[in-house]
Motif scaffolding. Structure first.
Motif: not given
Length: 244
Positions: A76-83, A192-194, A199-204
């Motif tokens: 997983t990427n950083m946004v899942r880590t944030l979650a 699952a696409g998340a 993080m920049t994709s989340l902001l976009r």
């Protein structure tokens, strides 16, 4: 009261042998680990409650802070880590820090004081930093534009011209519980696409949904250590005022 969360789950494979047996944030810079610089700045800014989200080499962390874990850090990427820190994010305002950056306490104070529910720090003088790190700054730099009121207009795309880039996002955010609620809803929608969302994709994605995202200029020295070569790029940086 503002808390802080350091996202330290990834390995940082571009660091090579420096992360073979330790987390990326244990990389030494000017005699201290990146993690130590972050903890110093956060505490000097008056933040007492700090959490680290672990993953790779989780057992290496011994700091007396709160811990969350991302057991799926490798996929997983950083946004899942944030979650993984959702209980804190839903309860109080949080400063969120990447684990491969250093910054000043004043930058943290400015970000925490921003009135927007979601805000990011950025460097308006980014080019000097990128020229130390890259032969061609545009090989790594991404678009960054602001509206007249200072909120974010565009981020995270490739650009063909330095003149079109107003700054660079530096990996430090502020989230209120309301902002986290919008992010959590977006992650639920993506399912699952998340998993691969950075993080920049989340902001976009947020901008496309009409989110207001504040922007706060950096104060003092800062940098990102994304490769072993970056360590040399910061050899002349003034680290004397990180706690100011």
């Amino acid at each position: 009261m503002t808390r802080a969360i350091i996202l330290a789950a990834g390995r940082g494979s571009r660091m090579g042998a420096l992360t073979t047996e330790q987390p990326k944030c244990f990389t030494p810079l000017h005699g201290r680990r990146l993690l130590d610089w972050q903890l110093t700045a956060l505490r000097a800014a008056g933040i007492c409650e700090i959490a680290i989200v672990r993953g790779y080499c989780a057992d290496k962390f011994t700091e007396p802070v709160h811990y969350f874990d991302n057991p799926r850090w490798a996929e997983t990427n950083m946004v899942r880590t944030l979650a993984q820190a959702a209980p804190w994010l839903a309860a109080e305002d949080c400063i969120v820090s990447y684990s491969d950056i250093f910054y000043s306490a004043e930058t943290v104070r400015r970000l925490a004081a921003c009135d927007e529910e979601l805000a990011i720090s950025y460097d308006p003088d980014w080019l000097a930093v990128w020229q130390r790190r890259f032969d061609d700054p545009l090989a790594d730099a991404e678009t960054f534009r602001r509206h007249a009121d200072g909120t974010l207009a565009e981020i995270g795309q490739r650009s063909a011209s330095i003149d079109e880039i107003e700054g660079q996002y530096m990996g430090l955010l502020k989230l209120t519980p309301a902002a986290w609620g919008r992010i959590a809803a977006l992650l639920d929608e993506k399912g699952a696409g998340a998993d691969k969302l950075d993080m920049t994709s989340l902001l976009r994605n947020g901008l496309a949904l009409g989110w207001r995202i504040g922007t706060v200029p950096v104060a003092g020295s800062w940098g990102e250590v994304d490769s072993a070569g970056d360590l040399a790029a910061y050899a002349e940086v003034d680290f004397d005022h990180v706690a100011d």
